[in-house]
Design a protein around this motif. Sequence first.
Motif, mmCIF file in Angstrom:
data_model
loop_
_atom_site.group_PDB
_atom_site.id
_atom_site.type_symbol
_atom_site.label_atom_id
_atom_site.label_comp_id
_atom_site.label_asym_id
_atom_site.label_seq_id
_atom_site.Cartn_x
_atom_site.Cartn_y
_atom_site.Cartn_z
ATOM 1 N N SER A 135 1.672 24.876 11.970
ATOM 2 C CA SER A 135 2.039 25.667 10.787
ATOM 3 C C SER A 135 0.848 26.427 10.235
ATOM 4 C CB SER A 135 2.610 24.745 9.703
ATOM 5 O OG SER A 135 3.769 24.076 10.153
ATOM 6 N N THR A 137 -1.915 27.284 11.784
ATOM 7 C CA THR A 137 -2.362 28.314 12.722
ATOM 8 C C THR A 137 -1.490 29.558 12.614
ATOM 9 O OG1 THR A 137 -3.150 26.606 14.265
ATOM 10 C CG2 THR A 137 -2.836 28.823 15.144
ATOM 11 N N LEU A 138 -0.174 29.362 12.606
ATOM 12 C CA LEU A 138 0.748 30.495 12.486
ATOM 13 C C LEU A 138 0.591 31.195 11.145
ATOM 14 C CD1 LEU A 138 3.996 28.989 14.069
ATOM 15 C CD2 LEU A 138 2.375 30.570 15.117
ATOM 16 N N LEU A 139 0.344 30.419 10.095
ATOM 17 C CA LEU A 139 0.160 31.003 8.769
ATOM 18 C C LEU A 139 -1.096 31.865 8.718
ATOM 19 C CD1 LEU A 139 1.631 30.871 6.031
ATOM 20 C CD2 LEU A 139 0.041 29.066 5.358
ATOM 21 N N ILE A 141 -2.559 33.388 11.255
ATOM 22 C CA ILE A 141 -2.315 34.596 12.038
ATOM 23 C C ILE A 141 -1.416 35.573 11.285
ATOM 24 C CG2 ILE A 141 -1.206 35.461 14.141
ATOM 25 C CD1 ILE A 141 -2.185 32.965 15.575
ATOM 26 N N LEU A 142 -0.408 35.060 10.564
ATOM 27 C CA LEU A 142 0.488 35.918 9.798
ATOM 28 C C LEU A 142 -0.258 36.681 8.716
ATOM 29 C CD1 LEU A 142 3.321 36.894 8.990
ATOM 30 C CD2 LEU A 142 3.533 34.829 7.567
ATOM 31 N N PHE A 143 -1.113 35.982 7.960
ATOM 32 C CA PHE A 143 -1.868 36.646 6.888
ATOM 33 C C PHE A 143 -2.849 37.676 7.456
ATOM 34 C CE2 PHE A 143 -0.784 32.916 4.102
ATOM 35 C CZ PHE A 143 -0.118 33.655 3.150
ATOM 36 N N LEU A 145 -2.346 39.367 10.215
ATOM 37 C CA LEU A 145 -1.496 40.491 10.616
ATOM 38 C C LEU A 145 -1.193 41.387 9.425
ATOM 39 C CD1 LEU A 145 0.400 41.990 12.570
ATOM 40 C CD2 LEU A 145 2.168 40.311 12.018
ATOM 41 N N ILE A 146 -0.818 40.784 8.304
ATOM 42 C CA ILE A 146 -0.499 41.553 7.092
ATOM 43 C C ILE A 146 -1.722 42.327 6.612
ATOM 44 C CG2 ILE A 146 0.166 41.368 4.670
ATOM 45 C CD1 ILE A 146 1.841 38.898 5.481
ATOM 46 N N TRP A 154 0.165 49.381 11.615
ATOM 47 C CA TRP A 154 0.888 48.232 12.172
ATOM 48 C C TRP A 154 0.591 48.030 13.651
ATOM 49 C CZ3 TRP A 154 4.625 48.763 16.004
ATOM 50 C CH2 TRP A 154 5.064 50.051 16.274
ATOM 51 N N VAL A 161 -3.137 40.589 16.727
ATOM 52 C CA VAL A 161 -2.434 39.304 16.861
ATOM 53 C C VAL A 161 -2.246 38.946 18.336
ATOM 54 C CG1 VAL A 161 -0.236 38.143 16.486
ATOM 55 C CG2 VAL A 161 -1.299 39.414 14.627
ATOM 56 N N THR A 165 -3.703 35.649 20.143
ATOM 57 C CA THR A 165 -2.871 34.727 20.916
ATOM 58 C C THR A 165 -3.491 34.454 22.281
ATOM 59 O OG1 THR A 165 -0.901 35.598 19.800
ATOM 60 C CG2 THR A 165 -0.554 34.348 21.830
#
Length: 302
Positions: A135, A137-139, A141-143, A145-146, A154, A161, A165
């Motif tokens: 969770s 790690t994905l969080l 990467i998400l932030f 990305l934003i 984009w 990202v 990965t």
Amino acid sequence: TFNYSANKIKFLILPLLVIVAGIVMYFVNGGFNFDVEFVGGTRMQVDVATNFEIEELEKVVETATGLDAVIQKGSTSNIAIVKLPATDTVDNDEAAKINAFNALKEKYSLEDDALLNAQSADPSFGKEVQGKALSFTLLAILFMLIYIMFRFDWKSGIMAVVTLTINVLVMAAVYVISQIAINTTFIAAMLTVVGYSINNTIVIFDRIRENMKSRRGNETVTALTNRSIKETMGRTVNSTVTTLITIILIYILGVSTIQQFALPLIIGIVAGAYTSIFLASTFWAAWKEAEIKNRAKKVIKK
């Protein structure tokens, strides 16, 4: 200027080979070598005071406990890391640990202080740790990305990202190939690498954005990207090498706990520098060029 973009597929081959080798070894080895923090059980470090054969120790421990023990070499040739799977109760886990150590004491004529450390974890705790690690790690990467999408575009965010990965998969592949135990220290190192490698990628994208403002005549996006990579190459290489020197020294001189943190950092920083230089911006440039060509075709049709 070297044409990095024209060779992007060649640069992609190396990390892909590592990842494919990791996938093959994953099935050969029956998965990752998770430490007891992740799967539950007991982990002991025992100084057997002599060089030992792993198969011999496994037979001794399995005979004494009735469990499928995993034995590894520690920081020195006489340190044995003994992993016992979790049983149905805590009392049985404790009994298995005592029986295993007593068997080793008898086999190698050891004293009580030969048991350097021991730790136990419940299987449910291990599942919780795995869930939180994934969770977070994905969080992260998400932030990232934003952030990159707002700062650049984009397409830059997607490519950043993707390369992140690849970095994570390379680290995981090296661990599954070498069968090094994966624990919470590995997760901490992985999150550190994610933050470090994205910094190199941002530096290159930032230079591309600056160069786009003063684009030279009919310079293509690919040519501009190659020039931007060249202009930031010194900074990327210097920062990576100086960081690696420190971490490699920590790995060589540090104790086993520090080495567990330093090793994935070394792997991740090298992979991160590689993907930042040779993959992130070059594939972004190819994507951007394709977009420009599509726009030109639409204009011609009109």
